[in-house]
Design a protein around this motif. Structure first.
Motif, PDB file in Angstrom:
ATOM      1  N   SER A  51       0.807  -0.902  -0.329  1.00  0.00           N
ATOM      2  CA  SER A  51      -0.138  -0.139  -0.124  1.00  0.00           C
ATOM      3  C   SER A  51       1.049   1.339   0.232  1.00  0.00           C
ATOM      4  CB  SER A  51      -1.272   0.316   1.381  1.00  0.00           C
ATOM      5  OG  SER A  51      -0.034  -0.123   2.346  1.00  0.00           O
ATOM      6  N   LEU A  52       2.493   0.871  -0.263  1.00  0.00           N
ATOM      7  CA  LEU A  52       2.718   2.697   0.177  1.00  0.00           C
ATOM      8  C   LEU A  52       3.631   3.082  -1.604  1.00  0.00           C
ATOM      9  CD1 LEU A  52       5.072   1.617   3.531  1.00  0.00           C
ATOM     10  CD2 LEU A  52       2.784   3.007   3.419  1.00  0.00           C
ATOM     11  N   ALA A  53       3.855   3.795  -1.364  1.00  0.00           N
ATOM     12  CA  ALA A  53       4.149   4.398  -2.310  1.00  0.00           C
ATOM     13  C   ALA A  53       6.079   4.511  -2.937  1.00  0.00           C
ATOM     14  CB  ALA A  53       3.658   5.917  -3.021  1.00  0.00           C
ATOM     15  N   SER A  54       6.353   4.322  -4.091  1.00  0.00           N
ATOM     16  CA  SER A  54       7.829   4.723  -3.958  1.00  0.00           C
ATOM     17  C   SER A  54       8.550   5.640  -2.394  1.00  0.00           C
ATOM     18  CB  SER A  54       8.481   4.571  -4.977  1.00  0.00           C
ATOM     19  OG  SER A  54       8.441   3.993  -5.413  1.00  0.00           O
ATOM     20  N   GLY A  55       9.248   5.310  -1.622  1.00  0.00           N
ATOM     21  CA  GLY A  55      10.009   6.828  -1.501  1.00  0.00           C
ATOM     22  C   GLY A  55      10.908   6.277  -0.190  1.00  0.00           C
ATOM     23  N   LEU A  61      10.768  -0.798  14.989  1.00  0.00           N
ATOM     24  CA  LEU A  61       9.923  -2.365  16.271  1.00  0.00           C
ATOM     25  C   LEU A  61      10.511  -1.833  17.032  1.00  0.00           C
ATOM     26  CD1 LEU A  61      12.326  -3.645  14.646  1.00  0.00           C
ATOM     27  CD2 LEU A  61       9.621  -3.455  14.051  1.00  0.00           C
ATOM     28  N   SER A  62       9.350  -2.233  18.626  1.00  0.00           N
ATOM     29  CA  SER A  62       8.919  -1.825  19.510  1.00  0.00           C
ATOM     30  C   SER A  62       8.753  -2.903  20.714  1.00  0.00           C
ATOM     31  CB  SER A  62       8.068  -0.597  20.129  1.00  0.00           C
ATOM     32  OG  SER A  62       8.291   0.490  19.416  1.00  0.00           O
ATOM     33  N   THR A  63       9.670  -3.457  21.957  1.00  0.00           N
ATOM     34  CA  THR A  63       9.316  -4.674  22.453  1.00  0.00           C
ATOM     35  C   THR A  63       9.380  -3.520  24.035  1.00  0.00           C
ATOM     36  OG1 THR A  63      11.141  -5.235  23.044  1.00  0.00           O
ATOM     37  CG2 THR A  63      10.208  -5.530  21.076  1.00  0.00           C
ATOM     38  N   SER A  64       9.032  -4.853  24.843  1.00  0.00           N
ATOM     39  CA  SER A  64       9.128  -4.295  26.632  1.00  0.00           C
ATOM     40  C   SER A  64      10.449  -3.859  26.424  1.00  0.00           C
ATOM     41  CB  SER A  64       8.491  -5.587  26.772  1.00  0.00           C
ATOM     42  OG  SER A  64       8.465  -6.397  26.790  1.00  0.00           O
ATOM     43  N   LYS A  65      11.704  -4.528  25.912  1.00  0.00           N
ATOM     44  CA  LYS A  65      12.836  -4.136  26.550  1.00  0.00           C
ATOM     45  C   LYS A  65      13.483  -3.051  25.575  1.00  0.00           C
ATOM     46  CE  LYS A  65      13.272  -8.992  27.914  1.00  0.00           C
ATOM     47  NZ  LYS A  65      13.233 -10.605  27.460  1.00  0.00           N
ATOM     48  N   GLY A  66      12.801  -2.145  24.319  1.00  0.00           N
ATOM     49  CA  GLY A  66      13.147  -1.342  23.810  1.00  0.00           C
ATOM     50  C   GLY A  66      12.900  -0.857  22.757  1.00  0.00           C
ATOM     51  N   GLU A  67      13.549  -0.367  21.912  1.00  0.00           N
ATOM     52  CA  GLU A  67      13.598  -0.115  20.737  1.00  0.00           C
ATOM     53  C   GLU A  67      14.177  -0.257  19.791  1.00  0.00           C
ATOM     54  OE1 GLU A  67      11.974   4.385  19.623  1.00  0.00           O
ATOM     55  OE2 GLU A  67      10.672   2.990  20.908  1.00  0.00           O
ATOM     56  N   ALA A  68      14.024  -0.447  18.023  1.00  0.00           N
ATOM     57  CA  ALA A  68      14.801   0.276  16.832  1.00  0.00           C
ATOM     58  C   ALA A  68      14.418   0.986  16.166  1.00  0.00           C
ATOM     59  CB  ALA A  68      15.850  -1.646  16.890  1.00  0.00           C
ATOM     60  N   LYS A  69      15.159   1.899  16.146  1.00  0.00           N
ATOM     61  CA  LYS A  69      15.041   2.281  14.525  1.00  0.00           C
ATOM     62  C   LYS A  69      15.681   2.498  13.944  1.00  0.00           C
ATOM     63  CE  LYS A  69      13.090   6.140  17.810  1.00  0.00           C
ATOM     64  NZ  LYS A  69      13.324   7.533  17.379  1.00  0.00           N
ATOM     65  N   THR A  70      15.381   2.487  11.660  1.00  0.00           N
ATOM     66  CA  THR A  70      16.174   1.969  11.126  1.00  0.00           C
ATOM     67  C   THR A  70      15.421   2.657   9.596  1.00  0.00           C
ATOM     68  OG1 THR A  70      17.282   0.957   9.522  1.00  0.00           O
ATOM     69  CG2 THR A  70      15.190  -0.018  10.292  1.00  0.00           C
ATOM     70  N   LYS A  71      15.816   3.242   8.428  1.00  0.00           N
ATOM     71  CA  LYS A  71      15.327   3.440   7.643  1.00  0.00           C
ATOM     72  C   LYS A  71      15.703   2.918   6.539  1.00  0.00           C
ATOM     73  CE  LYS A  71      17.418   6.661   5.353  1.00  0.00           C
ATOM     74  NZ  LYS A  71      18.787   8.462   4.838  1.00  0.00           N
ATOM     75  N   PHE A  72      14.911   3.700   5.830  1.00  0.00           N
ATOM     76  CA  PHE A  72      14.560   1.952   4.562  1.00  0.00           C
ATOM     77  C   PHE A  72      14.167   2.962   2.799  1.00  0.00           C
ATOM     78  CE2 PHE A  72      10.472   0.905   5.700  1.00  0.00           C
ATOM     79  CZ  PHE A  72       9.950   0.847   4.957  1.00  0.00           C
ATOM     80  N   VAL A  73      14.486   2.627   2.046  1.00  0.00           N
ATOM     81  CA  VAL A  73      13.564   3.030   0.814  1.00  0.00           C
ATOM     82  C   VAL A  73      12.989   1.968  -0.311  1.00  0.00           C
ATOM     83  CG1 VAL A  73      14.746   4.352  -1.878  1.00  0.00           C
ATOM     84  CG2 VAL A  73      15.762   4.706   0.416  1.00  0.00           C
ATOM     85  N   LEU A  74      11.679   2.498  -0.241  1.00  0.00           N
ATOM     86  CA  LEU A  74      11.365   1.258  -1.182  1.00  0.00           C
ATOM     87  C   LEU A  74      11.335   1.445  -2.523  1.00  0.00           C
ATOM     88  CD1 LEU A  74       9.158  -1.101  -1.050  1.00  0.00           C
ATOM     89  CD2 LEU A  74       7.185   0.691  -0.396  1.00  0.00           C
ATOM     90  N   VAL A  75      11.670   0.921  -3.454  1.00  0.00           N
ATOM     91  CA  VAL A  75      11.534   1.390  -4.903  1.00  0.00           C
ATOM     92  C   VAL A  75      10.850   0.461  -5.309  1.00  0.00           C
ATOM     93  CG1 VAL A  75      13.026   1.559  -6.631  1.00  0.00           C
ATOM     94  CG2 VAL A  75      13.730   2.327  -4.568  1.00  0.00           C
ATOM     95  N   ARG A  76      10.296   1.300  -6.362  1.00  0.00           N
ATOM     96  CA  ARG A  76       8.450   0.346  -6.725  1.00  0.00           C
ATOM     97  C   ARG A  76       8.948  -0.025  -8.772  1.00  0.00           C
ATOM     98  NH1 ARG A  76       6.228  -2.479  -3.544  1.00  0.00           N
ATOM     99  NH2 ARG A  76       4.843  -0.868  -2.105  1.00  0.00           N
TER     100      ARG A  76
END
Length: 76
Positions: A51-55, A61-76
């Motif tokens: 359902s996401l456009a290119s961009g 990602l969140s759990t009870s023990k913490g969270e992690a973040k990352t960036k990604f590029v979606l190319v259609r």
């Protein structure tokens, strides 16, 4: 991460608590939310990005023990 199926983004987390997955666009709007049930060890979640456009997107990602973040590029 690139995937053979361009409508699925795969991510991996370890632990034994549920994982909340949130995807944000560059404007900071939450565009996708998914919850993955707890598994022991390392779990893999398939995130349906059809359902996401290119961009550029940010994955949190969140759990009870913490969270992690990352960036990604979606190319259609």
């Amino acid at each position: 991460q690139r995937s053979k199926n361009p409508s699925v983004c795969r991510t991996q987390a370890s632990g034994d608590s549920d994982v909340d997955i949130h995807v944000f666009d560059v404007a900071g709007r939450r565009v996708l939310t998914q919850k993955v049930a707890a598994t022991w060890g390392v779990g893999v979640a398939n995130i349906d990005t059809s359902s996401l456009a290119s961009g550029v997107y940010f994955l949190r990602l969140s759990t009870s023990k913490g969270e992690a973040k990352t960036k990604f590029v979606l190319v259609r």
